[in-house]
Design an enzyme around this catalytic site. Structure first.
Site, PDB file in Angstrom:
ATOM      1  N   HIS A 104      15.328   5.968   4.055  1.00  0.00           N
ATOM      2  CA  HIS A 104      14.994   4.550   4.191  1.00  0.00           C
ATOM      3  C   HIS A 104      16.268   3.723   4.285  1.00  0.00           C
ATOM      4  CE1 HIS A 104      11.536   6.418   2.193  1.00  0.00           C
ATOM      5  NE2 HIS A 104      10.815   5.518   2.808  1.00  0.00           N
TER       6      HIS A 104
ATOM      7  N   TYR B 116      16.981   1.168   2.692  1.00  0.00           N
ATOM      8  CA  TYR B 116      17.479   0.748   1.372  1.00  0.00           C
ATOM      9  C   TYR B 116      18.286   1.841   0.677  1.00  0.00           C
ATOM     10  CZ  TYR B 116      13.230   3.123  -0.284  1.00  0.00           C
ATOM     11  OH  TYR B 116      12.228   4.044  -0.526  1.00  0.00           O
TER      12      TYR B 116
ATOM     13  N   ALA C 233       3.377   4.332   3.738  1.00  0.00           N
ATOM     14  CA  ALA C 233       2.558   3.711   2.695  1.00  0.00           C
ATOM     15  C   ALA C 233       2.819   2.216   2.780  1.00  0.00           C
ATOM     16  CB  ALA C 233       2.957   4.223   1.318  1.00  0.00           C
TER      17      ALA C 233
ATOM     18  N   ASN D  97      -1.737  -0.025  -1.916  1.00  0.00           N
ATOM     19  CA  ASN D  97      -1.847  -1.069  -2.943  1.00  0.00           C
ATOM     20  C   ASN D  97      -2.175  -2.401  -2.267  1.00  0.00           C
ATOM     21  OD1 ASN D  97       1.159  -0.569  -2.171  1.00  0.00           O
ATOM     22  ND2 ASN D  97       1.025  -2.763  -2.681  1.00  0.00           N
TER      23      ASN D  97
ATOM     24  N   HIS E 166       5.888   2.361  -7.520  1.00  0.00           N
ATOM     25  CA  HIS E 166       5.986   3.460  -6.553  1.00  0.00           C
ATOM     26  C   HIS E 166       5.091   4.634  -6.951  1.00  0.00           C
ATOM     27  CE1 HIS E 166       7.571   5.878  -3.358  1.00  0.00           C
ATOM     28  NE2 HIS E 166       8.129   6.766  -4.165  1.00  0.00           N
TER      29      HIS E 166
HETATM   30  O1  LIG Z   1       8.275   5.885   3.628  1.00  0.00           O
HETATM   31  P1  LIG Z   1       7.300   4.804   3.272  1.00  0.00           P
HETATM   32  O2  LIG Z   1       7.484   3.541   4.063  1.00  0.00           O
HETATM   33  O3  LIG Z   1       5.887   5.287   3.288  1.00  0.00           O
HETATM   34  O4  LIG Z   1       7.605   4.409   1.732  1.00  0.00           O
HETATM   35  C1  LIG Z   1       7.018   3.256   1.149  1.00  0.00           C
HETATM   36  C2  LIG Z   1       8.022   2.161   1.205  1.00  0.00           C
HETATM   37  C3  LIG Z   1       8.914   2.516   0.055  1.00  0.00           C
HETATM   38  O5  LIG Z   1       9.842   3.475   0.442  1.00  0.00           O
HETATM   39  C4  LIG Z   1       7.952   3.114  -0.949  1.00  0.00           C
HETATM   40  C5  LIG Z   1       7.531   2.066  -1.946  1.00  0.00           C
HETATM   41  O6  LIG Z   1       6.589   2.599  -2.845  1.00  0.00           O
HETATM   42  O7  LIG Z   1       6.819   3.531  -0.224  1.00  0.00           O
HETATM   43  N1  LIG Z   2       7.490  -3.590   0.995  1.00  0.00           N
HETATM   44  C1  LIG Z   2       6.439  -2.902   0.508  1.00  0.00           C
HETATM   45  N2  LIG Z   2       6.387  -1.570   0.725  1.00  0.00           N
HETATM   46  C2  LIG Z   2       5.327  -0.911   0.226  1.00  0.00           C
HETATM   47  N3  LIG Z   2       5.012   0.430   0.297  1.00  0.00           N
HETATM   48  C3  LIG Z   2       3.837   0.596  -0.335  1.00  0.00           C
HETATM   49  N4  LIG Z   2       3.370  -0.582  -0.818  1.00  0.00           N
HETATM   50  C4  LIG Z   2       4.290  -1.535  -0.468  1.00  0.00           C
HETATM   51  C5  LIG Z   2       4.370  -2.949  -0.682  1.00  0.00           C
HETATM   52  O1  LIG Z   2       3.493  -3.576  -1.271  1.00  0.00           O
HETATM   53  N5  LIG Z   2       5.468  -3.583  -0.161  1.00  0.00           N
END
Ligand SMILES: O=P(O)(O)O[C@@H]1C[C@H](O)[C@@H](CO)O1
Ligand SMILES: Nc1nc2[nH]cnc2c(=O)[nH]1
Length: 265
Positions: free
Chosen positions: A87, A89, A117, A228, A240
């Site tokens: 990611h 970040y 997600a 969520n 998370h």
């Molecule tokens: O790789 P994704 O975008 O599914 O991961 C999501 C965004 C953050 O990395 C993490 C936050 O819970 O899930």
């Molecule tokens: N930025 C962001 N990423 C997510 N990944 C899973 N849920 C969320 C959320 O509520 N905000």
């Protein structure tokens, strides 16, 4: 990463061919947070490789993201499945974030399926529901592209692939995905702003990979799993671990969905 990320992707693709025995992949999938268990829905595992052993990759550092890439055969197609991603970040820059899709396309993939997600901003979306991404808002303030690479993003999330997905699951709805840099979640005020900007889903990935794939001419399908309700739209705090738990819950359904889509490519 060498100075030329496209060259590094070619090197990683050559290494992948050697280690998997697959000369050219028909498609590639990137499994977002909570999606990895869905990768077991495909017919046959041909090989599995630690991405850290491939040029240009860094092992992901986020729970729920393994540093492995799997070559699978499903419905007579050879598919590359990244069981995790890096990611923005994590602080390694945009080139590392999109190295997965650049490598997969260098290894022959003409279709890239990006999963993630996401938080839901729209009232009809519920936790555990997969949503087709119809378009995105790139609020990361980044691009994976450098220089005069003026890529058209008009049909980034391929409308024909979305029709294929709906043939598999006619109940699939669509939404606009907004990507923020993260790693923090949003404030309630930011979620209200995003809703006013037209976002239905919010996350921290996918958009840079989509741009990189479109630059190289691959078709893109994006799928969010609602893990969520976005910040401030419920009285639930964001976590998370909750994201991963929702992914585990949905793994069977989204695995069948992905297998159905891959079988129709
Ligand atoms: O790789 P994704 O975008 O599914 O991961 C999501 C965004 C953050 O990395 C993490 C936050 O819970 O899930
Ligand atoms: N930025 C962001 N990423 C997510 N990944 C899973 N849920 C969320 C959320 O509520 N905000």
């Amino acid at each position: 990463m060498t100075t030329d990320p496209y060259q590094t992707a070619q090197e990683a693709a050559a290494e992948l061919r050697a280690r998997t025995g697959v000369d050219s992949f028909g498609a590639a999938l990137v499994m977002g947070s909570g999606w990895a268990p869905a990768a077991d829905a495909f017919d046959k595992v041909l090989a599995e490789v630690e991405v850290g052993e491939l040029p240009g990759f860094l092992p992901p550092s986020v729970a729920g993201h393994s540093g492995r890439v799997r070559a699978v055969r499903h419905a007579d197609r050879d598919v590359l499945v990244f069981l995790g991603r890096t990611h923005l970040y994590e602080g390694h820059g945009a080139d590392v974030v999109v190295h997965n899709v650049r490598t997969a396309i260098a290894a022959g993939a003409g279709t890239v399926i990006l999963t993630n997600a996401a938080g839901a901003l729209r009232g009809d979306l519920r936790v555990g529901q997969p949503v087709l991404i119809s378009d995105h808002l790139n609020l990361t303030a980044r691009s994976p592209l450098t220089g005069p690479r003026f890529v058209d993003l008009t049909d980034t999330y391929d409308s024909r692939l979305r029709e294929v997905a709906r043939e598999v699951d006619p109940g699939l709805v669509e939404g606009v995905y907004a990507a923020l840099p993260g790693p923090h979640f949003e404030t309630p005020a930011e979620i209200r702003m995003l809703r006013n900007l037209g976002a239905d889903l919010v996350g921290m990935s996918t958009v840079l990979e989509a741009i990189a794939a479109r630059e190289l001419g691959a078709r893109v399908l994006g799928l969010s799993l609602v893990t969520n309700v976005a910040a401030g739209l419920s009285d639930q705090p964001l976590d998370h671990l909750e994201v991963l738990a929702a992914g585990r819950e949905a793994a069977g359904d989204v695995g069948a969905l992905l297998a159905g889509i891959v079988g129709r490519l």
